[in-house]
Design a protein around this motif. Structure first.
Motif, mmCIF file in Angstrom:
data_model
loop_
_atom_site.group_PDB
_atom_site.id
_atom_site.type_symbol
_atom_site.label_atom_id
_atom_site.label_comp_id
_atom_site.label_asym_id
_atom_site.label_seq_id
_atom_site.Cartn_x
_atom_site.Cartn_y
_atom_site.Cartn_z
ATOM 1 N N ALA A 194 -4.925 -7.169 8.596
ATOM 2 C CA ALA A 194 -5.468 -5.814 8.764
ATOM 3 C C ALA A 194 -6.903 -5.866 9.285
ATOM 4 O O ALA A 194 -7.779 -6.444 8.630
ATOM 5 C CB ALA A 194 -5.415 -5.068 7.436
ATOM 6 N N ALA B 189 -9.301 -3.699 9.386
ATOM 7 C CA ALA B 189 -10.310 -3.108 8.516
ATOM 8 C C ALA B 189 -10.670 -4.027 7.354
ATOM 9 O O ALA B 189 -11.806 -3.999 6.865
ATOM 10 C CB ALA B 189 -9.826 -1.753 7.987
ATOM 11 N N VAL C 148 -4.888 -0.313 1.991
ATOM 12 C CA VAL C 148 -4.123 -1.124 2.945
ATOM 13 C C VAL C 148 -2.763 -1.542 2.397
ATOM 14 O O VAL C 148 -1.724 -1.298 3.032
ATOM 15 C CB VAL C 148 -4.951 -2.342 3.415
ATOM 16 C CG1 VAL C 148 -4.070 -3.349 4.148
ATOM 17 C CG2 VAL C 148 -6.081 -1.883 4.331
ATOM 18 N N PHE D 292 0.033 2.381 11.345
ATOM 19 C CA PHE D 292 -0.874 1.489 10.637
ATOM 20 C C PHE D 292 -1.969 0.981 11.567
ATOM 21 O O PHE D 292 -3.152 0.966 11.206
ATOM 22 C CB PHE D 292 -0.083 0.319 10.044
ATOM 23 C CG PHE D 292 -0.917 -0.630 9.229
ATOM 24 C CD1 PHE D 292 -1.166 -0.379 7.889
ATOM 25 C CD2 PHE D 292 -1.435 -1.782 9.802
ATOM 26 C CE1 PHE D 292 -1.930 -1.255 7.128
ATOM 27 C CE2 PHE D 292 -2.201 -2.668 9.056
ATOM 28 C CZ PHE D 292 -2.448 -2.401 7.714
ATOM 29 N N TRP E 266 -4.456 3.785 12.487
ATOM 30 C CA TRP E 266 -5.324 4.050 11.333
ATOM 31 C C TRP E 266 -6.370 2.943 11.167
ATOM 32 O O TRP E 266 -7.547 3.223 10.927
ATOM 33 C CB TRP E 266 -4.470 4.182 10.082
ATOM 34 C CG TRP E 266 -5.234 4.175 8.799
ATOM 35 C CD1 TRP E 266 -6.224 5.033 8.441
ATOM 36 C CD2 TRP E 266 -5.077 3.259 7.708
ATOM 37 N NE1 TRP E 266 -6.693 4.708 7.177
ATOM 38 C CE2 TRP E 266 -6.004 3.632 6.711
ATOM 39 C CE3 TRP E 266 -4.226 2.183 7.484
ATOM 40 C CZ2 TRP E 266 -6.105 2.937 5.505
ATOM 41 C CZ3 TRP E 266 -4.327 1.499 6.285
ATOM 42 C CH2 TRP E 266 -5.260 1.880 5.314
ATOM 43 N N GLN E 267 -5.947 1.693 11.314
ATOM 44 C CA GLN E 267 -6.884 0.582 11.173
ATOM 45 C C GLN E 267 -7.983 0.633 12.237
ATOM 46 O O GLN E 267 -9.160 0.372 11.948
ATOM 47 C CB GLN E 267 -6.132 -0.743 11.253
ATOM 48 C CG GLN E 267 -5.309 -1.044 10.020
ATOM 49 C CD GLN E 267 -6.182 -1.399 8.837
ATOM 50 O OE1 GLN E 267 -6.776 -2.461 8.775
ATOM 51 N NE2 GLN E 267 -6.287 -0.490 7.879
ATOM 52 N N GLU F 284 -10.510 3.134 11.252
ATOM 53 C CA GLU F 284 -11.380 2.645 10.181
ATOM 54 C C GLU F 284 -12.384 1.615 10.695
ATOM 55 O O GLU F 284 -13.522 1.555 10.208
ATOM 56 C CB GLU F 284 -10.539 2.049 9.053
ATOM 57 C CG GLU F 284 -9.647 3.050 8.327
ATOM 58 C CD GLU F 284 -10.433 4.043 7.467
ATOM 59 O OE1 GLU F 284 -11.673 3.939 7.395
ATOM 60 O OE2 GLU F 284 -9.791 4.921 6.860
ATOM 61 N N HIS G 47 -11.888 9.425 10.418
ATOM 62 C CA HIS G 47 -11.374 8.706 9.237
ATOM 63 C C HIS G 47 -10.683 9.674 8.281
ATOM 64 O O HIS G 47 -9.584 9.391 7.779
ATOM 65 C CB HIS G 47 -12.523 7.990 8.533
ATOM 66 C CG HIS G 47 -12.417 7.981 7.044
ATOM 67 N ND1 HIS G 47 -11.535 7.181 6.355
ATOM 68 C CD2 HIS G 47 -13.086 8.706 6.109
ATOM 69 C CE1 HIS G 47 -11.668 7.409 5.058
ATOM 70 N NE2 HIS G 47 -12.587 8.323 4.889
#
Length: 425
Positions: free
Chosen positions: A159, A161, A347, A360, A363-364, A367, A402
């Motif tokens: 991930a 982030a 996460v 996913f 979104w990452q 972030e 965010h």
């Protein structure tokens, strides 16, 4: 009260049905390797500060800020004063997080008592980075035991982030406790799961919130026993972890609670956005710390009530991880503080609640943008350089993105629950 679902034939080792692609097998050693690779990348993001300086504004401009060396220098540990060992050393964290910070501080200081400040900070950072890398491996391996497709565990391991925020603070410790508790709940080990939540809560308060998801399932099933065992385990473990230190040094133990009550809106929270954007641009009243406390609590309470209603009216029983994500996301969105590393809390739960690769990844990336924007803004704010207005606009835009990204995931998981889609595992 069981949260388990039967694994598919591929995961049991049976031959896949004709025409279906076999599930990719990724063993624990490979998952550990992915997690260690991410931990190495996380260390490299902090390397400019590790080599040159942990001082602001450079630590912000180079996007390598970490609380770890900053607190080592500013809370007396560099001089040999450690929380719970010296009454003059205070650290604004729950008990187990403070214990980890102090223990690694004692070791770092003992390794080279005459080290320069920067060298001592580097030793302290390296010790904690090594421990956090091991913790992250643990998180990924536990998630690998819970997901339906091993590729979803790889998503967690790598991930982005987590790479950029994993070494900002000690948040990976309570995340490990959280995923271990969820695994225990899946196996109907409710007391053990509660104990793990209690240990996690002694690191950081957010694991305690997952009890709300357990309660929702208990009410839906009209079966109180598992929830009571989980609650008893949580309370017992938390008390056992806290009571000795509260008696040893009540000032240090209570400092976290006092600090949390008195602080105002933190960076990146919707309340900070309100005070920094809405107030100066719309001329509306500024929110005080007391007002933010009340609004944040009321907002979170309302969100929890909605999660309860959702869990009860859904036509099929939702997974515990789906409810846990909704509760924790509600806290993240309503809380008066949102530090960039708080994304780590979500996460594993996002992958367990709604394993969609494209969502996913998007979104990452949001972030990561948020992380860049926060520290870019702080660099301009503390450095007095030109471009502060642009940096502020980027920061405020990133906070909004965010918030919208997490809100989108909440909407999608809510829709899944209503439609009877049960996430991963």
């Amino acid at each position: 009260m069981s949260t388990r679902a039967g694994p598919g034939p591929e995961l049991l080792g049976a031959a896949p049905e004709r025409g279906r692609t076999p599930v990719l097998r990724i063993g624990p050693w490979a998952l550990a390797g992915f997690a260690l690779y991410a931990a190495l990348l996380a260390y490299l993001t902090k390397l400019p500060c590790r080599l040159a300086s942990w001082e602001a504004p450079d630590t912000f401009r180079h996007l390598c800020y970490s609380d770890l060396p900053t607190l080592y220098a500013s809370r007396g540990m560099a001089e040999g004063r450690f929380p719970y060992l010296d009454p003059s050393a205070l650290l604004e964290y729950p008990v187990l997080q403070t214990v980890v910070a102090s223990a690694t501080g004692v070791l770092a200081h003992a390794l080279d008592p005459r080290a320069t400040l920067h060298a001592g900070q580097g030793i302290y950072f390296d010790l904690n980075a090594a421990l956090l890398a091991a913790v992250w491996v643990g998180v990924v391996l536990v998630v690998g035991r819970m997901v339906a497709h091993p590729g979803h565990a790889v998503l967690v391991a790598l991930a982005p982030a987590v790479v950029v925020t994993g070494l900002i603070n000690w948040d990976l410790w309570p995340v490990l406790c959280t995923v271990l508790a969820l695994l225990a709940f899946r196996r109907d080990r409710w007391l053990l799961g509660g104990v793990l939540l209690g240990v996690g809560t002694a690191f950081k308060l957010f694991p305690f919130l997952l009890l709300g998801a357990v309660v929702v399932l208990a009410l839906r099933r009209r079966e109180a026993g598992p929830a009571l065992r989980a609650a008893a385990g949580t309370a017992g473990a938390w008390l056992l972890a806290n009571l000795p230190f509260a008696l040893l040094d009540p000032v240090q133990w209570g400092w976290f609670w006092q600090f949390s009550q008195d602080r105002g809106a933190g960076f990146s929270s919707v309340w900070h956005w309100w005070n920094e954007v809405a107030v100066p641009r719309l001329g509306i009243p500024l929110l005080s710390a007391e007002g933010i406390n009340a609004l944040a609590l009321a907002g979170f309470a309302l969100a929890c009530l909605l999660v309860l209603v959702l869990g009860l009216v859904a036509r099929e029983e939702p997974r515990l991880e789906q409810l846990a994500f909704l509760v924790l996301a509600a806290f993240v969105l309503s809380n008066k503080v949102y530090s960039p590393q708080f994304v780590i809390w979500l996460v594993p739960l996002v992958v367990l609640a709604r394993p969609r690769v494209a969502e996913f990844v998007v979104w990452q990336l949001v972030e990561v943008l948020h992380w860049v924007a926060v520290f870019n803004w702080l660099g301009h704010l503390t450095g007095g350089t030109d471009g502060l207005a642009r940096a502020e606009d980027l920061y405020l835009t990133a906070v909004a993105l965010h918030t919208l990204a997490v809100g989108y995931l909440v909407v999608r998981v809510t829709a899944d629950v209503l439609r009877g889609r049960r996430g991963s595992g």
